[in-house]
Design an enzyme around this catalytic site. Structure first.
Site, PDB file in Angstrom:
ATOM      1  N   GLY A  49       0.831  -1.191   0.000  1.00  0.00           N
ATOM      2  CA  GLY A  49       0.000   0.000   0.000  1.00  0.00           C
ATOM      3  C   GLY A  49       0.869   1.246   0.000  1.00  0.00           C
ATOM      4  N   GLN A  54       2.991   9.912   1.324  1.00  0.00           N
ATOM      5  CA  GLN A  54       4.307   9.256   1.435  1.00  0.00           C
ATOM      6  C   GLN A  54       5.247   9.651   0.310  1.00  0.00           C
ATOM      7  OE1 GLN A  54       2.469   5.129   2.173  1.00  0.00           O
ATOM      8  NE2 GLN A  54       4.391   5.078   3.292  1.00  0.00           N
ATOM      9  N   CYS A 103       6.184  -0.145   7.409  1.00  0.00           N
ATOM     10  CA  CYS A 103       5.772   1.007   6.607  1.00  0.00           C
ATOM     11  C   CYS A 103       6.962   1.477   5.784  1.00  0.00           C
ATOM     12  CB  CYS A 103       5.300   2.125   7.534  1.00  0.00           C
ATOM     13  SG  CYS A 103       4.743   3.596   6.655  1.00  0.00           S
ATOM     14  N   LEU A 104       6.709   1.781   4.512  1.00  0.00           N
ATOM     15  CA  LEU A 104       7.800   2.236   3.648  1.00  0.00           C
ATOM     16  C   LEU A 104       8.374   3.567   4.126  1.00  0.00           C
ATOM     17  CD1 LEU A 104       6.235   1.324   0.168  1.00  0.00           C
ATOM     18  CD2 LEU A 104       7.977   0.057   1.446  1.00  0.00           C
ATOM     19  N   HIS A 145      -4.190   1.281   8.133  1.00  0.00           N
ATOM     20  CA  HIS A 145      -2.802   1.755   8.104  1.00  0.00           C
ATOM     21  C   HIS A 145      -2.625   2.816   7.008  1.00  0.00           C
ATOM     22  CE1 HIS A 145       1.720   1.040   8.150  1.00  0.00           C
ATOM     23  NE2 HIS A 145       1.527   1.748   7.050  1.00  0.00           N
ATOM     24  N   GLU A 146      -3.114   2.500   5.805  1.00  0.00           N
ATOM     25  CA  GLU A 146      -2.913   3.442   4.689  1.00  0.00           C
ATOM     26  C   GLU A 146      -3.681   4.737   4.911  1.00  0.00           C
ATOM     27  OE1 GLU A 146      -0.579   3.051   2.695  1.00  0.00           O
ATOM     28  OE2 GLU A 146      -0.217   0.988   3.297  1.00  0.00           O
ATOM     29  N   HIS A 149      -2.262   7.487   7.084  1.00  0.00           N
ATOM     30  CA  HIS A 149      -1.312   8.419   6.458  1.00  0.00           C
ATOM     31  C   HIS A 149      -2.012   9.700   5.986  1.00  0.00           C
ATOM     32  CE1 HIS A 149       2.396   6.116   6.369  1.00  0.00           C
ATOM     33  NE2 HIS A 149       1.788   5.073   5.855  1.00  0.00           N
TER      34      HIS A 149
END
Ligand code: NI
Length: 185
Positions: A49, A54, A103-104, A145-146, A149
């Site tokens: 995701g 991000q 997480c990226l 989670h996404e 952000h």
């Protein structure tokens, strides 16, 4: 098409609530290019995701692609590559379960986060059509989670037990062996 740089924890823009997408921009070449770049970036970094903030684009926009398959929690439902524009999430059932998330934007770490496991999402697709989706189990955790952000939140904000924030190498060595087949975000 291009891979964009993912900004990391500590960058102040990750902590800002993102702005709603104006639906009239959805059919513009600029928006198509942004989506292409998000796909390329997600695939290049190997995530499931990616939220627009991000890549330092302050818009309420996220893409998710979850392969699905068997796990110790049972069969995980697949989410085909989906574009969520201006998503609104509601909890159907507050019963919660935890997963080890990564997480990226927080590379190299994993943390155990408990979230509701039955949620409903209303959103616009990339064509501006109203859409909705009900998710249970791990996919419910992934969308939460996404979408966090989009509100300037990171999963680490939701870790109840700080001893359950670990480096990936140590996760693989000490935690994963006890979690055979567990999904991770
Ligand atoms: Ni993330």
């Amino acid at each position: 098409m291009a891979v964009r740089r993912i900004i990391r924890m500590g960058h102040p823009h990750l902590r800002q609530p993102a702005a709603a997408v104006d639906p009239t921009v959805l059919d513009t070449p600029e928006f198509a290019r942004l989506l292409d770049d998000m796909y390329d970036t997600l695939h290049d970094y190997g995530g499931i995701g990616l939220a627009a903030p991000q890549i330092d684009v302050s818009l309420r926009l996220a893409i998710i692609e979850l392969p699905g398959g068997p796990s110790r929690y049972g069969e995980i439902e697949r989410i085909p590559l989906t574009v969520f524009v201006n998503p609104v999430l509601s909890v159907v059932d507050p019963a919660a379960a935890g997963y080890w998330e990564g997480c990226l934007s927080v590379p190299g770490l994993r943390g155990f986060v408990t979230r509701p496991q039955h949620v409903h999402v209303r959103y616009l697709d990339e064509l501006g059509n109203e859409a909705e989706m009900t998710l249970q189990g791990f996919p419910a955790t992934v969308v939460q989670h996404e979408f966090d952000h989009l509100d300037g939140r990171l999963y680490i904000d939701r870790i109840d037990d700080p001893t359950k924030l670990v480096f990936e190498d140590e996760f693989d060595r000490y935690v994963l062996p006890a979690l055979q087949g567990s999904p991770t975000v």
